[in-house]
Design a protein around this motif. Structure first.
Motif, PDB file in Angstrom:
ATOM      1  N   TYR A  76       0.762  -1.155   0.109  1.00  0.00           N
ATOM      2  CA  TYR A  76       0.117  -0.028  -0.019  1.00  0.00           C
ATOM      3  C   TYR A  76       0.836   1.170  -0.010  1.00  0.00           C
ATOM      4  O   TYR A  76       0.701   2.203  -0.836  1.00  0.00           O
ATOM      5  CB  TYR A  76      -0.925  -0.037   1.005  1.00  0.00           C
ATOM      6  CG  TYR A  76      -1.529   1.380   1.653  1.00  0.00           C
ATOM      7  CD1 TYR A  76      -2.692   1.648   0.898  1.00  0.00           C
ATOM      8  CD2 TYR A  76      -0.965   2.071   2.595  1.00  0.00           C
ATOM      9  CE1 TYR A  76      -3.290   2.838   0.999  1.00  0.00           C
ATOM     10  CE2 TYR A  76      -1.459   3.359   2.836  1.00  0.00           C
ATOM     11  CZ  TYR A  76      -2.823   3.512   1.833  1.00  0.00           C
ATOM     12  OH  TYR A  76      -3.139   5.081   2.173  1.00  0.00           O
ATOM     13  N   GLU A  77       1.957   1.358   0.917  1.00  0.00           N
ATOM     14  CA  GLU A  77       2.608   2.440   0.985  1.00  0.00           C
ATOM     15  C   GLU A  77       3.600   2.532  -0.402  1.00  0.00           C
ATOM     16  O   GLU A  77       3.914   3.781  -0.724  1.00  0.00           O
ATOM     17  CB  GLU A  77       3.476   2.476   2.384  1.00  0.00           C
ATOM     18  CG  GLU A  77       4.386   3.693   2.448  1.00  0.00           C
ATOM     19  CD  GLU A  77       5.112   3.663   3.787  1.00  0.00           C
ATOM     20  OE1 GLU A  77       5.800   4.607   4.318  1.00  0.00           O
ATOM     21  OE2 GLU A  77       4.965   2.699   4.680  1.00  0.00           O
TER      22      GLU A  77
ATOM     23  N   LYS B  57      -0.487   4.580  -1.895  1.00  0.00           N
ATOM     24  CA  LYS B  57      -0.524   5.610  -0.874  1.00  0.00           C
ATOM     25  C   LYS B  57      -0.854   6.797  -1.645  1.00  0.00           C
ATOM     26  O   LYS B  57      -1.519   7.682  -1.363  1.00  0.00           O
ATOM     27  CB  LYS B  57       0.565   5.615   0.156  1.00  0.00           C
ATOM     28  CG  LYS B  57       0.220   6.692   1.327  1.00  0.00           C
ATOM     29  CD  LYS B  57       1.357   6.667   2.266  1.00  0.00           C
ATOM     30  CE  LYS B  57       1.148   7.786   3.342  1.00  0.00           C
ATOM     31  NZ  LYS B  57       2.108   7.667   4.314  1.00  0.00           N
ATOM     32  N   LYS B  58      -0.023   7.174  -2.548  1.00  0.00           N
ATOM     33  CA  LYS B  58       0.105   8.479  -3.310  1.00  0.00           C
ATOM     34  C   LYS B  58      -0.957   8.692  -4.027  1.00  0.00           C
ATOM     35  O   LYS B  58      -1.390   9.727  -4.540  1.00  0.00           O
ATOM     36  CB  LYS B  58       1.346   8.560  -4.172  1.00  0.00           C
ATOM     37  CG  LYS B  58       1.500   7.494  -5.278  1.00  0.00           C
ATOM     38  CD  LYS B  58       2.669   7.459  -6.050  1.00  0.00           C
ATOM     39  CE  LYS B  58       2.900   6.538  -6.903  1.00  0.00           C
ATOM     40  NZ  LYS B  58       4.474   6.303  -7.546  1.00  0.00           N
TER      41      LYS B  58
ATOM     42  N   ASP C 254      -4.032   7.649  -2.879  1.00  0.00           N
ATOM     43  CA  ASP C 254      -5.385   7.612  -1.935  1.00  0.00           C
ATOM     44  C   ASP C 254      -5.832   9.022  -1.839  1.00  0.00           C
ATOM     45  O   ASP C 254      -5.085   9.765  -0.854  1.00  0.00           O
ATOM     46  CB  ASP C 254      -4.804   6.947  -0.672  1.00  0.00           C
ATOM     47  CG  ASP C 254      -5.895   6.596   0.404  1.00  0.00           C
ATOM     48  OD1 ASP C 254      -7.205   6.918  -0.023  1.00  0.00           O
ATOM     49  OD2 ASP C 254      -5.838   5.550   1.295  1.00  0.00           O
TER      50      ASP C 254
ATOM     51  N   GLN D  75      -6.097   9.966   1.925  1.00  0.00           N
ATOM     52  CA  GLN D  75      -4.977  10.342   2.628  1.00  0.00           C
ATOM     53  C   GLN D  75      -4.268  11.746   2.169  1.00  0.00           C
ATOM     54  O   GLN D  75      -3.593  12.561   3.019  1.00  0.00           O
ATOM     55  CB  GLN D  75      -3.634   9.317   2.452  1.00  0.00           C
ATOM     56  CG  GLN D  75      -4.146   8.203   3.291  1.00  0.00           C
ATOM     57  CD  GLN D  75      -3.832   8.276   4.637  1.00  0.00           C
ATOM     58  OE1 GLN D  75      -2.909   8.744   5.070  1.00  0.00           O
ATOM     59  NE2 GLN D  75      -4.754   7.744   5.323  1.00  0.00           N
TER      60      GLN D  75
ATOM     61  N   SER E   8       6.504   9.657   0.294  1.00  0.00           N
ATOM     62  CA  SER E   8       6.486   9.142   1.353  1.00  0.00           C
ATOM     63  C   SER E   8       7.859   8.927   2.155  1.00  0.00           C
ATOM     64  O   SER E   8       8.808   8.267   1.277  1.00  0.00           O
ATOM     65  CB  SER E   8       5.567   7.937   1.781  1.00  0.00           C
ATOM     66  OG  SER E   8       6.128   6.733   0.837  1.00  0.00           O
TER      67      SER E   8
ATOM     68  N   GLU F 286       1.359   4.622   8.855  1.00  0.00           N
ATOM     69  CA  GLU F 286       0.675   5.651   9.750  1.00  0.00           C
ATOM     70  C   GLU F 286      -0.611   5.074  10.533  1.00  0.00           C
ATOM     71  O   GLU F 286      -1.016   5.624  11.243  1.00  0.00           O
ATOM     72  CB  GLU F 286      -0.138   6.872   8.708  1.00  0.00           C
ATOM     73  CG  GLU F 286       1.135   7.732   7.932  1.00  0.00           C
ATOM     74  CD  GLU F 286       0.706   8.451   7.030  1.00  0.00           C
ATOM     75  OE1 GLU F 286      -0.666   8.457   7.010  1.00  0.00           O
ATOM     76  OE2 GLU F 286       1.424   9.617   6.584  1.00  0.00           O
ATOM     77  N   ASP F 287      -0.883   3.985   9.990  1.00  0.00           N
ATOM     78  CA  ASP F 287      -2.020   3.134  10.891  1.00  0.00           C
ATOM     79  C   ASP F 287      -1.709   2.470  11.883  1.00  0.00           C
ATOM     80  O   ASP F 287      -1.690   1.091  12.067  1.00  0.00           O
ATOM     81  CB  ASP F 287      -2.578   2.096   9.855  1.00  0.00           C
ATOM     82  CG  ASP F 287      -3.283   2.500   8.484  1.00  0.00           C
ATOM     83  OD1 ASP F 287      -3.661   4.098   8.475  1.00  0.00           O
ATOM     84  OD2 ASP F 287      -3.303   2.158   7.396  1.00  0.00           O
TER      85      ASP F 287
ATOM     86  N   ARG G  48      -5.073  -1.825   1.412  1.00  0.00           N
ATOM     87  CA  ARG G  48      -4.749  -1.082   2.738  1.00  0.00           C
ATOM     88  C   ARG G  48      -5.329  -1.874   3.992  1.00  0.00           C
ATOM     89  O   ARG G  48      -4.418  -1.992   4.887  1.00  0.00           O
ATOM     90  CB  ARG G  48      -5.328   0.455   2.578  1.00  0.00           C
ATOM     91  CG  ARG G  48      -5.244   0.872   3.874  1.00  0.00           C
ATOM     92  CD  ARG G  48      -5.605   2.390   3.949  1.00  0.00           C
ATOM     93  NE  ARG G  48      -5.025   3.162   4.974  1.00  0.00           N
ATOM     94  CZ  ARG G  48      -5.264   4.606   5.341  1.00  0.00           C
ATOM     95  NH1 ARG G  48      -5.876   5.122   4.530  1.00  0.00           N
ATOM     96  NH2 ARG G  48      -4.747   4.814   6.571  1.00  0.00           N
TER      97      ARG G  48
ATOM     98  N   ARG H  69      -2.369  -4.194   4.486  1.00  0.00           N
ATOM     99  CA  ARG H  69      -1.222  -3.534   4.597  1.00  0.00           C
ATOM    100  C   ARG H  69      -0.161  -4.468   5.381  1.00  0.00           C
ATOM    101  O   ARG H  69       0.887  -4.070   4.927  1.00  0.00           O
ATOM    102  CB  ARG H  69      -1.323  -2.127   4.700  1.00  0.00           C
ATOM    103  CG  ARG H  69      -1.583  -1.857   6.224  1.00  0.00           C
ATOM    104  CD  ARG H  69      -1.294  -0.366   6.489  1.00  0.00           C
ATOM    105  NE  ARG H  69      -0.055   0.199   6.228  1.00  0.00           N
ATOM    106  CZ  ARG H  69       0.145   1.542   5.916  1.00  0.00           C
ATOM    107  NH1 ARG H  69      -0.827   2.399   6.064  1.00  0.00           N
ATOM    108  NH2 ARG H  69       1.737   1.809   5.664  1.00  0.00           N
TER     109      ARG H  69
END
Length: 576
Positions: A78-79, A83-84, A86, A89, A326, A347-348, A400, A403
């Motif tokens: 996911y990251e 993530k970019k 999302d 986010q 990130s 971040e989760d 996610r 993740r």
């Protein structure tokens, strides 16, 4: 045993890095019964680990790889890849702008996100083709665009979808055109010889809702094709021919009503700028039918009172650039399994609390229930969902949720100027670790100074499915010490001798290579029952247990009674 398995995995990743690979992807997914043959051929005393234990196992293995300098960074899929893109986010961040189309991650055989994308697309297609009940008279469904689209989505393709689903497909004459023509069931043997490009209303609606059309002209062309096909195949005065003719006139009328509505609110195209009585649906053929396109306005004015550039325009809802990136603390790599765990959750951080936060969120969701949305809120939600990346958004959400299960391990080192002291030490440890490794390409084998090209494609260990297929074909199992030794020796032999016979199945009848599908005679179940029973009559029964593998052509020559004894098994190996 765990230390041995960790060392095998770490050495494999080290060899991959030494050969030039930059990333290693790992999916922590416990095997399920039936999908992987070799994983279930282990001793009964060896249990399959649970999801939590398997994650802990991989954390320990990757921590070992990081301490030896093999893995330089660990992220979740996911990251790394999602993530970019999302939107949730990126909200509230000035340096992050969501994409309108998600770029696909690396394509890996049997990967989670590929299967999830196929499932989500299939479910969406099934949901889109559900048509409403046909009315008895068209007077029951009057189409007035001003009333219909007042609180509706401002996306043109969503307006066209509403017209097709709520009006055209509810017309009393529309039933024969809802789904593709089933030529086999209707015994229309020459249908596909006459109709080269079949089309139906359900397919058009699905393509509109999934964002497959480029412009309005493409939608109108497919609508025209539906009724032209019906009138071409069925002669004049035929009931279907007459229904298609009458319904096509109704469709053209409603498309013109929609075009007049667009002109009335200020939408302009080169062909519609003339105005007057020349406004038809073909005048708006250049309007984009993308899910991210919306109709925007600077004010409620008449078309003739201001220049067209200040009136309603079709614009993309989302830009296509995302400069955001990130970063995380690279020192966590060398803090043991706990550091790997923190890198994966990112971040989760609530995932570190044994899902306590998730349980609380589920409780609140059950107590709260669903609240009815106002028309403005519904339209806003509709506009937010209507994006070309709808499929990517669903896959993103699924990735996610998992993740912590999908690892992306970076193998390439950082530039020397960016390395910390501990990273420079780990780089030296890696060089010492792989000093004696054989890192030549496995697709070439050197025997007595002669380079041998493998005779099969793929090789035994080139793909996961290929290895499982070869193990099943050769009856390689690991449930006893004796079988484990034999299976290990056979795998090592074929890895060192890729040109040895036995990789590609051969037909028991014609002795030729079997391609694509092999048919195998079933007899092992009776053999196991015979050996395990105490009944003398069953134990002494003489049964032909010889192995029989046949190709497709030999299978077709068998009688029906013989065919029932065979099952099909996929063959992915081919001879070069």
């Amino acid at each position: 045993r765990t230390h041995v398995y960790h060392e095998i995995l770490v050495a494999y990743i080290a060899t991959a890095r030494a050969r030039g690979f930059e990333y290693a992807h790992i999916w922590s997914c416990p095997p399920t019964r039936g999908n992987s043959f070799v994983f279930w051929g282990h001793p009964s005393t060896q249990r399959t680990p649970s999801k939590e234990l398997l994650l802990k196992w991989y954390h320990n293995a990757l921590s070992l790889a990081a301490n030896r300098g093999i893995v330089t960074d660990v992220k979740s899929l996911y990251e790394h890849s999602f993530k970019k893109f999302d939107i949730k986010q990126s909200k509230g961040k000035e340096d992050s702008v969501p994409h309108s189309v998600i770029v696909a991650p690396p394509l890996l055989d049997g990967d989670f996100w590929l299967e999830e994308a196929a499932r989500a697309h299939s479910a969406s297609v099934t949901r889109c083709v559900r048509a409403k009940k046909v009315v008895a008279s068209i007077d029951e469904i009057p189409f007035c665009p001003d009333d219909v689209f007042r609180d509706h989505s401002k996306c043109p393709v969503m307006q066209v979808s509403t017209l097709i689903k709520d009006y055209i497909m509810r017309h009393p004459l529309s039933s024969p055109f809802h789904q593709p023509v089933n030529a086999v069931a209707l015994k229309l043997h020459d249908y596909h010889d006459i109709i080269k490009k079949p089309m139906d209303l359900g397919t058009i609606l699905t393509q509109c809702l999934l964002g497959d059309y480029d412009n309005f002209q493409d939608v109108c062309s497919d609508l025209d094709l539906v009724f032209k096909n019906a009138m071409r195949y069925n002669p004049k005065k035929h009931v279907i021919h007459n229904m298609a003719d009458e319904l096509w006139n109704y469709v053209k009328e409603k498309l013109s009503d929609l075009a007049n509505y667009w002109y009335k609110i200020g939408v302009r195209t080169p062909l519609s700028s003339k105005g007057g009585n020349d406004i038809t649906y073909s005048s708006f053929g250049d309007i984009r039918m993308q899910l991210s396109s919306i109709i925007t306005a600077s004010g409620d004015t008449k078309p003739s009172s201001m220049p067209s550039q200040n009136k309603h325009l079709i614009i993309p809802a989302c830009p296509t650039e995302d400069p955001s990136g990130s970063t995380h603390d690279s020192n966590l790599m060398f803090q043991g399994p706990e550091g790997i765990t923190k890198l994966m959750v990112g971040e989760d951080v609530f995932l570190l609390d044994k899902r306590h936060a998730q349980k609380e969120a589920l409780k609140k969701k059950k107590k709260g229930g669903k609240k009815k949305k106002s028309p403005d809120q519904a339209a806003a939600a509709d506009n937010e969902k209507a994006r070309e990346s709808w499929l990517g958004d669903e896959v993103l959400a699924a990735v996610r949720r998992l993740r912590t299960d999908i690892f992306v391990c970076q193998l390439s080192p950082k530039p020397q100027i960016q390395m910390s002291n501990i990273e420079r030490e780990k780089e030296k440890e890696f060089s010492a670790y792989v000093k004696d490794f054989e890192v030549s390409c496995t697709s070439l084998t050197i025997t007595q100074g002669i380079i041998q090209n493998p005779c099969t494609n793929p090789g035994v260990a080139d793909t996961r499915h290929g290895l499982l297929e070869f193990s099943q074909y050769c009856n390689l199992q690991f449930d006893t010490i004796r079988r484990a030794k034999y299976s290990t020796a056979m795998l090592l032999y074929y890895l060192k001798h890729p040109n040895a016979s036995g990789i590609i199945p051969s037909c028991s009848h014609c002795k030729g290579d079997i391609a694509e599908v092999r048919w195998r005679r079933i007899n092992r179940a009776f053999d196991e029952r015979r050996r395990g029973t105490l009944t003398l009559s069953i134990r002494t029964t003489s049964v032909d247990m010889s192995r029989e593998e046949v190709c497709g052509s030999c299978y077709e020559k068998m009688s029906l009674e013989r065919k029932d004894q065979f099952i099909p098994i996929r063959v992915s190996f081919l001879r070069n």
